[in-house]
Design an enzyme around this catalytic site. Structure first.
Site, PDB file in Angstrom:
ATOM      1  N   ASN A   1      38.817  12.373  75.344  1.00  0.00           N
ATOM      2  CA  ASN A   1      39.073  10.989  74.946  1.00  0.00           C
ATOM      3  C   ASN A   1      38.195  10.046  75.754  1.00  0.00           C
ATOM      4  O   ASN A   1      37.882  10.292  76.912  1.00  0.00           O
ATOM      5  CB  ASN A   1      40.566  10.636  75.077  1.00  0.00           C
ATOM      6  CG  ASN A   1      40.922  10.051  76.428  1.00  0.00           C
ATOM      7  OD1 ASN A   1      40.702   8.862  76.680  1.00  0.00           O
ATOM      8  ND2 ASN A   1      41.457  10.893  77.312  1.00  0.00           N
TER       9      ASN A   1
ATOM     10  N   PHE B   1      41.224   2.474  78.208  1.00  0.00           N
ATOM     11  CA  PHE B   1      42.387   1.603  78.503  1.00  0.00           C
ATOM     12  C   PHE B   1      42.678   0.618  77.369  1.00  0.00           C
ATOM     13  O   PHE B   1      42.872  -0.576  77.603  1.00  0.00           O
ATOM     14  CB  PHE B   1      42.179   0.814  79.807  1.00  0.00           C
ATOM     15  CG  PHE B   1      42.295   1.612  81.080  1.00  0.00           C
ATOM     16  CD1 PHE B   1      42.841   2.880  81.102  1.00  0.00           C
ATOM     17  CD2 PHE B   1      41.867   1.055  82.286  1.00  0.00           C
ATOM     18  CE1 PHE B   1      42.949   3.599  82.299  1.00  0.00           C
ATOM     19  CE2 PHE B   1      41.974   1.761  83.482  1.00  0.00           C
ATOM     20  CZ  PHE B   1      42.516   3.044  83.487  1.00  0.00           C
TER      21      PHE B   1
ATOM     22  N   SER C   1      40.473   7.079  85.665  1.00  0.00           N
ATOM     23  CA  SER C   1      39.999   7.181  84.284  1.00  0.00           C
ATOM     24  C   SER C   1      38.474   7.203  84.291  1.00  0.00           C
ATOM     25  O   SER C   1      37.847   6.343  84.922  1.00  0.00           O
ATOM     26  CB  SER C   1      40.478   6.009  83.448  1.00  0.00           C
ATOM     27  OG  SER C   1      39.736   5.984  82.239  1.00  0.00           O
TER      28      SER C   1
ATOM     29  N   ASN D   1      43.859  13.391  86.626  1.00  0.00           N
ATOM     30  CA  ASN D   1      43.428  12.799  85.358  1.00  0.00           C
ATOM     31  C   ASN D   1      42.480  13.790  84.634  1.00  0.00           C
ATOM     32  O   ASN D   1      42.360  14.936  85.039  1.00  0.00           O
ATOM     33  CB  ASN D   1      42.732  11.465  85.657  1.00  0.00           C
ATOM     34  CG  ASN D   1      42.984  10.440  84.571  1.00  0.00           C
ATOM     35  OD1 ASN D   1      42.802  10.741  83.388  1.00  0.00           O
ATOM     36  ND2 ASN D   1      43.406   9.247  84.952  1.00  0.00           N
TER      37      ASN D   1
ATOM     38  N   LYS E   1      46.889   8.163  91.320  1.00  0.00           N
ATOM     39  CA  LYS E   1      46.435   9.210  90.389  1.00  0.00           C
ATOM     40  C   LYS E   1      44.935   9.423  90.537  1.00  0.00           C
ATOM     41  O   LYS E   1      44.155   8.489  90.367  1.00  0.00           O
ATOM     42  CB  LYS E   1      46.783   8.835  88.953  1.00  0.00           C
ATOM     43  CG  LYS E   1      46.405   9.928  87.948  1.00  0.00           C
ATOM     44  CD  LYS E   1      47.078   9.714  86.615  1.00  0.00           C
ATOM     45  CE  LYS E   1      46.679  10.754  85.598  1.00  0.00           C
ATOM     46  NZ  LYS E   1      47.347  10.539  84.318  1.00  0.00           N
TER      47      LYS E   1
ATOM     48  N   ASN F   1      36.734   6.463  81.788  1.00  0.00           N
ATOM     49  CA  ASN F   1      36.282   5.667  80.645  1.00  0.00           C
ATOM     50  C   ASN F   1      36.144   4.174  80.911  1.00  0.00           C
ATOM     51  O   ASN F   1      35.869   3.407  80.007  1.00  0.00           O
ATOM     52  CB  ASN F   1      37.218   5.912  79.458  1.00  0.00           C
ATOM     53  CG  ASN F   1      37.239   7.380  79.080  1.00  0.00           C
ATOM     54  OD1 ASN F   1      36.190   8.003  78.977  1.00  0.00           O
ATOM     55  ND2 ASN F   1      38.429   7.937  78.917  1.00  0.00           N
ATOM     56  N   THR F   2      36.378   3.754  82.150  1.00  0.00           N
ATOM     57  CA  THR F   2      36.106   2.374  82.540  1.00  0.00           C
ATOM     58  C   THR F   2      35.000   2.454  83.589  1.00  0.00           C
ATOM     59  O   THR F   2      35.228   2.977  84.681  1.00  0.00           O
ATOM     60  CB  THR F   2      37.370   1.703  83.122  1.00  0.00           C
ATOM     61  OG1 THR F   2      38.369   1.650  82.107  1.00  0.00           O
ATOM     62  CG2 THR F   2      37.080   0.293  83.608  1.00  0.00           C
TER      63      THR F   2
HETATM   64  C1  LIG Z   1      44.410  10.698  74.666  1.00  0.00           C
HETATM   65  C2  LIG Z   1      44.649  10.598  76.148  1.00  0.00           C
HETATM   66  C3  LIG Z   1      44.849   9.371  76.736  1.00  0.00           C
HETATM   67  C4  LIG Z   1      45.084   9.264  78.116  1.00  0.00           C
HETATM   68  N1  LIG Z   1      45.296   8.047  78.672  1.00  0.00           N
HETATM   69  C5  LIG Z   1      45.599   7.953  79.998  1.00  0.00           C
HETATM   70  C6  LIG Z   1      45.896   6.703  80.588  1.00  0.00           C
HETATM   71  O1  LIG Z   1      45.931   5.663  79.925  1.00  0.00           O
HETATM   72  N2  LIG Z   1      46.159   6.668  81.922  1.00  0.00           N
HETATM   73  C7  LIG Z   1      46.169   7.801  82.696  1.00  0.00           C
HETATM   74  O2  LIG Z   1      46.428   7.717  83.900  1.00  0.00           O
HETATM   75  N3  LIG Z   1      45.917   9.015  82.146  1.00  0.00           N
HETATM   76  C8  LIG Z   1      45.642   9.108  80.828  1.00  0.00           C
HETATM   77  N4  LIG Z   1      45.394  10.333  80.280  1.00  0.00           N
HETATM   78  C9  LIG Z   1      45.370  11.527  81.164  1.00  0.00           C
HETATM   79  C10 LIG Z   1      46.710  12.273  81.159  1.00  0.00           C
HETATM   80  O3  LIG Z   1      47.726  11.454  81.668  1.00  0.00           O
HETATM   81  C11 LIG Z   1      46.618  13.543  82.014  1.00  0.00           C
HETATM   82  O4  LIG Z   1      46.404  13.194  83.361  1.00  0.00           O
HETATM   83  C12 LIG Z   1      45.498  14.477  81.568  1.00  0.00           C
HETATM   84  O5  LIG Z   1      45.336  14.456  80.173  1.00  0.00           O
HETATM   85  C13 LIG Z   1      45.734  15.922  82.020  1.00  0.00           C
HETATM   86  O6  LIG Z   1      46.928  16.441  81.475  1.00  0.00           O
HETATM   87  P1  LIG Z   1      46.966  17.328  80.105  1.00  0.00           P
HETATM   88  O7  LIG Z   1      45.910  18.381  80.236  1.00  0.00           O
HETATM   89  O8  LIG Z   1      48.358  17.861  80.060  1.00  0.00           O
HETATM   90  O9  LIG Z   1      46.684  16.378  78.998  1.00  0.00           O
HETATM   91  C14 LIG Z   1      45.135  10.445  78.898  1.00  0.00           C
HETATM   92  C15 LIG Z   1      44.960  11.696  78.297  1.00  0.00           C
HETATM   93  C16 LIG Z   1      44.727  11.793  76.939  1.00  0.00           C
HETATM   94  C17 LIG Z   1      44.536  13.148  76.319  1.00  0.00           C
END
Ligand SMILES: Cc1cc2nc3c(=O)[nH]c(=O)nc-3n(C[C@H](O)[C@H](O)[C@H](O)COP(=O)(O)O)c2cc1C
Length: 360
Positions: A111, A115, A174, A242, A213, A176-177
């Site tokens: 992704n 934000f 993140s 993350n 985080k 992405n910022t």
């Molecule tokens: C579509 C998407 C959006 C995410 N948005 C955020 C976010 O806004 N803030 C954040 O701290 N992590 C965000 N994450 C990261 C997840 O919280 C998590 O740390 C990461 O995906 C690893 O866990 P997973 O493998 O179980 O997905 C996002 C992940 C995905 C897939």
């Protein structure tokens, strides 16, 4: 095993682009439809971490419920806690679509949302409306892309949400910022955590736990610096991790998309970083393991690597809404089979193995 709702739902949702599918999932949760059978609370899964009394250690990670629309519905799926956000002070559209990609062969997602969220005011109003409800709901706070004072955005998040959340997460990881991850460097991190600490002290909830985080793409010396600052500034715990910029072990052609990778290929790296954080922070600080948790065994392994709590997101995209209940039931069965009084007895038991797993 997947339920009928999971299988039918997944077939329908995977026919849609991932962001439309996500919107439908939020709508389904909002509707109050029973999407999964609720698991029975098991006292052996109950745990208190950073002063938070949780019914079980499995949480919904940030990013699923960015605008705090469905935290109670997530708790009803079986999660012991739900983290909403990331929220930024001002509403923000995020990057251009498409910006979420499924990597089916890898059980992963990339992704680059950036934000996208409705801003502090909208999330705060929803959280205020549920303030008397039980359940652990954390708020993950971030900075607007064009903020002049990024650190000020985090302080504003603490001030705004301290009285409305069970805990706060300072998200500086993140990918992405642009430039956000630079806040993980020692100098900026010190200033950030100082300002966050001051905002907490003068907030309506000066004892609220604050977690940091972090990214999985950090070297040993970065982890040293983060551990030192976290300890020195009174941060209550660290969420590891993350999404990653690495594409190690990823086969799908989609691997070339820019953004953060989550899901199965992230499990090993995020767990290896988790163990390193446990080693540096000692036994007392709270650690939350996230990255590639897709079932009971993966959740148990995060605990064995050093986690007090575990979060998932991508696993639910692939397994459907019954995943939380399935994992929680599996954890209870494991505690029963092994004669554990508490799952916490497993913590750190595989730390040596994960410390020996390379992170570069
Ligand atoms: C579509 C998407 C959006 C995410 N948005 C955020 C976010 O806004 N803030 C954040 O701290 N992590 C965000 N994450 C990261 C997840 O919280 C998590 O740390 C990461 O995906 C690893 O866990 P997973 O493998 O179980 O997905 C996002 C992940 C995905 C897939």
């Amino acid at each position: 095993m997947k339920s009928l709702v999971d299988r039918l739902g997944q077939r329908a949702l995977f026919g849609l682009d991932p962001e439309t599918a996500h919107g439908l999932s939020i709508a389904a949760l909002k509707s109050g439809l029973p999407l999964a059978r609720r698991s029975k609370a098991d006292p052996r899964l109950a745990t208190t971490v950073a002063g938070l009394a949780l019914s079980n250690p499995l949480g919904m990670a940030a990013g699923f419920d960015k605008n705090a629309e469905v935290p109670d519905a997530l708790l009803r799926l079986g999660f012991g806690f739900a983290e909403v956000g990331t929220v930024t002070p001002l509403p923000q559209a995020g990057n251009a679509r498409p910006r979420i990609f499924r990597l089916l062969e890898d059980a992963a997602v990339i992704n680059r949302l950036g934000f996208n969220n409705q801003g502090h005011a909208a999330a705060a109003a929803r959280l205020a409306a549920r303030a008397r409800k039980p359940g652990i709901v954390g708020v993950n706070i971030g900075a607007n892309k064009d903020a002049e004072d990024r650190i000020g955005d985090y302080a504003a998040g603490v001030t705004r949400f301290a009285g409305l959340a069970s805990y706060l997460t300072v998200n500086i990881s993140s990918p992405n910022t642009p430039g956000l991850r630079d806040l993980q460097g020692r100098g900026e991190l010190k200033t950030l955590l100082q300002r966050v600490g001051e905002a907490r002290a003068s907030s309506p909830a000066p004892a609220i736990p604050i977690f940091l985080k972090i990214a999985p793409d950090l070297g040993e010396s970065d982890l040293d610096d983060i551990a030192l600052e976290v300890t020195a500034r009174g941060i209550d715990g660290v969420i590891v991790s993350n999404t990653t910029l690495s594409r190690h072990g990823v086969r799908s052609a989609r691997r070339a998309e820019a953004g953060g990778l989550s899901g199965k290929p992230l499990f090993s790296r995020s767990t290896a970083v988790l163990a390193r954080m446990r080693e540096r922070l000692g036994p007392k600080l709270a650690l939350i393991g996230a990255g590639g948790v897709d079932g009971t065994e993966a959740a148990l392994e995060k605990i064995r690597a050093g986690a007090d709590l575990v979060q998932l997101y991508t696993g639910m995209i692939y397994a459907g809404p019954s995943l939380a209940g399935t994992i929680v039931a599996g954890l209870a069965r494991h505690a029963e089979k092994e004669g554990l009084r508490s799952l916490a007895e497993l913590r750190d038991s595989h730390i040596a193995k994960w410390l020996a797993t390379p992170i570069d």
